[in-house]
Enzyme design. Structure first.
Site, mmCIF file in Angstrom:
data_model
loop_
_atom_site.group_PDB
_atom_site.id
_atom_site.type_symbol
_atom_site.label_atom_id
_atom_site.label_comp_id
_atom_site.label_asym_id
_atom_site.label_seq_id
_atom_site.Cartn_x
_atom_site.Cartn_y
_atom_site.Cartn_z
ATOM 1 N N LYS A 32 0.860 -1.189 0.000
ATOM 2 C CA LYS A 32 0.000 0.000 0.000
ATOM 3 C C LYS A 32 0.890 1.231 0.000
ATOM 4 C CE LYS A 32 -4.516 0.882 0.358
ATOM 5 N NZ LYS A 32 -5.595 0.058 -0.220
HETATM 6 P P1 NAD Z 1 -13.088 7.702 -3.007
HETATM 7 O O1 NAD Z 1 -12.076 8.690 -2.650
HETATM 8 O O2 NAD Z 1 -13.487 7.522 -4.432
HETATM 9 O O3 NAD Z 1 -14.446 7.962 -2.176
HETATM 10 C C1 NAD Z 1 -14.485 8.073 -0.780
HETATM 11 C C2 NAD Z 1 -15.885 8.579 -0.433
HETATM 12 O O4 NAD Z 1 -16.051 8.543 0.976
HETATM 13 C C3 NAD Z 1 -16.142 10.012 -0.865
HETATM 14 O O5 NAD Z 1 -17.478 10.130 -1.288
HETATM 15 C C4 NAD Z 1 -15.913 10.791 0.428
HETATM 16 O O6 NAD Z 1 -16.577 12.041 0.424
HETATM 17 C C5 NAD Z 1 -16.505 9.822 1.413
HETATM 18 N N1 NAD Z 1 -16.072 9.995 2.796
HETATM 19 C C6 NAD Z 1 -14.827 10.148 3.286
HETATM 20 N N2 NAD Z 1 -14.859 10.271 4.626
HETATM 21 C C7 NAD Z 1 -16.170 10.159 4.967
HETATM 22 C C8 NAD Z 1 -16.862 10.187 6.197
HETATM 23 N N3 NAD Z 1 -16.201 10.348 7.355
HETATM 24 N N4 NAD Z 1 -18.209 10.049 6.200
HETATM 25 C C9 NAD Z 1 -18.870 9.886 5.041
HETATM 26 N N5 NAD Z 1 -18.280 9.831 3.840
HETATM 27 C C10 NAD Z 1 -16.938 9.984 3.812
HETATM 28 O O7 NAD Z 1 -12.560 6.325 -2.375
HETATM 29 P P2 NAD Z 1 -12.958 4.852 -2.806
HETATM 30 O O8 NAD Z 1 -11.973 4.380 -3.811
HETATM 31 O O9 NAD Z 1 -14.414 4.782 -3.085
HETATM 32 O O10 NAD Z 1 -12.617 4.074 -1.452
HETATM 33 C C11 NAD Z 1 -13.535 4.006 -0.383
HETATM 34 C C12 NAD Z 1 -13.104 2.899 0.557
HETATM 35 O O11 NAD Z 1 -13.052 1.665 -0.156
HETATM 36 C C13 NAD Z 1 -11.723 3.079 1.182
HETATM 37 O O12 NAD Z 1 -11.739 2.546 2.490
HETATM 38 C C14 NAD Z 1 -10.841 2.236 0.299
HETATM 39 O O13 NAD Z 1 -9.667 1.805 0.967
HETATM 40 C C15 NAD Z 1 -11.771 1.076 0.007
HETATM 41 N N6 NAD Z 1 -11.431 0.323 -1.203
HETATM 42 C C16 NAD Z 1 -11.340 0.935 -2.415
HETATM 43 C C17 NAD Z 1 -11.052 0.168 -3.539
HETATM 44 C C18 NAD Z 1 -11.001 0.767 -4.921
HETATM 45 O O14 NAD Z 1 -10.869 0.007 -5.881
HETATM 46 N N7 NAD Z 1 -11.141 2.075 -5.085
HETATM 47 C C19 NAD Z 1 -10.814 -1.211 -3.408
HETATM 48 C C20 NAD Z 1 -10.942 -1.809 -2.150
HETATM 49 C C21 NAD Z 1 -11.245 -1.024 -1.053
#
Ligand code: NAD
Length: 436
Positions: free
Chosen positions: A124
């Site tokens: 990561k």
């Molecule tokens: P992103 O940046 O596209 O979106 C994050 C979203 O969460 C945004 O809408 C943001 O405004 C919101 N957010 C942040 N803090 C918040 C809070 N305290 N309360 C409410 N909303 C909040 O990120 P993503 O890629 O969608 O990732 C989201 C989660 O999924 C993370 O934990 C990430 O590690 C996990 N994840 C992502 C992927 C991927 O392929 N992108 C894969 C596995 C896991």
């Protein structure tokens, strides 16, 4: 819905879990629990190898941004374990990300890759910056600065990044360009980064893969429990890549999305939200800030509203010892990494709330990254239908593995998932032998 009975498990917790739980504390606690389940299978000296990251690096980036000044940013790369293959894991850009967070997330990637059955280890990266405050050109410069500084770590056989919170497909395109520029070729031989635009060797469906995988896992688990997804009420926390795609996929499967939020606004309507209006507002404005398409609600209240399926898809430590007793969902589908603390897990378990654990639920992204990696290595192009059918098959198979193990051993799904994952990594370590 039937309550699920779990056998009480002894734990040999070597890592304290308290009120101020961090992602790192929680990841270690989950590993300790898995090691307790594997007690007679993994000798203690080998267990230390699973606990400790192989490499933790802190970098300093100092790009010149559009204001003409040099700005200094910290960044981290952690390679947790490469017994199964090159380290794989996204780049998180957030003003609060720490080296310990990145270590925890790298460790989770080790288990996730093992569980979903791809030949990768866990890694990561983190960049300490607020992507919402950076101009697009400045973000590009920062990503290129990260690539240049981290160059010796990023390689198809060493560490292959992808998008995570705060980074996206466009950023991965810049990484590929920066690497090919420094190698002196128009493209790269092999896959240095996944989650790129399709035109640059990305794979169709990668952007949607994590959210779609969440919806597939939910559908499979409900099917196994004899529950129905059409008509189920869903609340989604986080409306970025994972949350918005999961919401749309669940709605397409017939569920009613009654609550969504991002970091700026939260919406709830027990009769169902106008999802398409919310999605197009977020696509146009970059967030839900200022959206008036639906009734609003306080963020903390949204998680506690009654629903069938709660999808935390934002960030870590959202369901904790302080709110777990007020969660009124029947299922929690962990789209985010580490959204539920171990203390909350115990409360949810007592209350019979089924948690689909992150290392299974959101593993669709890394699975499709693996398809992108193999496609690029072989200079092939895979059509969307093939990507989606392979994703669906893999999510089903791995849900079956986890939920059959949980049923047979009377463990929670997280315990079963961690057991299967840690065991696979241990078997790979053993097969490699004890190197000096
Ligand atoms: P992103 O940046 O596209 O979106 C994050 C979203 O969460 C945004 O809408 C943001 O405004 C919101 N957010 C942040 N803090 C918040 C809070 N305290 N309360 C409410 N909303 C909040 O990120 P993503 O890629 O969608 O990732 C989201 C989660 O999924 C993370 O934990 C990430 O590690 C996990 N994840 C992502 C992927 C991927 O392929 N992108 C894969 C596995 C896991």
């Amino acid at each position: 819905m039937k309550r699920i009975e779990y056998r009480h498990l002894p734990t040999t917790r070597t890592h304290p879990v308290g009120a101020n739980e961090s992602l790192y504390d929680n990841a270690m606690a989950n590993l300790d629990r898995a090691l307790a389940l594997l007690d007679r299978e993994i000798p203690h000296d080998w267990a230390a190898k699973l606990r400790t990251p192989k490499e933790r690096t802190e970098l300093r980036l100092s790009p010149q941004l559009s204001d003409g000044r040099i700005h200094t940013f910290r960044a981290f790369i952690v390679k947790h374990n490469d017994a199964l293959g090159p380290c794989k894991g996204g780049i998180r850009m957030s003003p609060t990300v720490t080296l310990d967070d990145v270590t925890a997330l790298a460790m989770e990637m080790t288990w996730k890759c093992a569980l979903i059955g791809v030949p990768f280890g866990g890694g990561k990266s983190g960049i300490v910056a607020d992507p919402t405050r950076l101009k697009p050109d400045d973000k590009q410069v920062l990503i290129r600065s990260f690539t240049r500084t981290a160059h010796r770590h990023i390689h198809p056989l060493v560490y292959v990044p992808a998008p995570d919170m705060g980074t996206n497909e466009t950023d991965m395109g810049y990484i590929k360009d920066a690497i090919s520029y420094s190698l002196g070729y128009a493209t790269t031989q092999g896959s240095y980064v996944t989650g790129k635009p399709v035109i640059l060797g990305g794979i169709p469906g990668r952007r949607e893969a994590t959210g779609r995988g969440v919806a597939l896992a939910v559908a499979e688990v409900l099917r196994r429990r004899g529950d129905s997804l059409p008509g189920a009420h869903v609340i989604v926390q986080g409306f970025g890549n994972v949350g918005s795609v999961a919401a749309r996929a669940l709605a397409e499967a017939g569920a009613s999305i009654i609550g969504v939020c991002d970091a700026y606004a939260a919406f709830y309507d027990a009769r169902g939200l106008p999802l398409e209006a919310l999605l197009s507002y977020a696509a146009q404005h970059g967030s839900l800030k200022g959206c008036r398409a639906a009734p609003t609600v306080a963020h903390a209240q949204l998680l506690e509203k009654p629903c069938d399926i709660l999808v935390p898809a934002a960030t870590g430590n959202q369901i904790t010892g302080s709110n777990a007793s007020r969660i009124k969902a029947r299922y929690i589908a962990e789209g985010a990494n580490g959204p539920t603390t171990p203390q909350a897990d115990r409360i949810l378990q007592r209350r019979g709330i089924e948690v689909i654990p992150d290392i299974l639920c959101n593993a669709g992204g890394v699975f499709v990254s693996y398809l992108e990696y193999t496609q690029e290595t072989q200079a092939e192009q895979m059509p969307l239908e093939e990507v989606m059918s392979r994703l669906e098959r893999r999510m089903r198979e791995r849900c079956a593995l986890v939920f059959d193990t949980a049923r047979d051993r009377r463990w929670t799904a997280r315990e079963a998932a961690m057991y299967c994952a840690v065991k696979a990594v241990w078997q790979a370590l053993q097969a490699r032998g004890a190197l000096p």
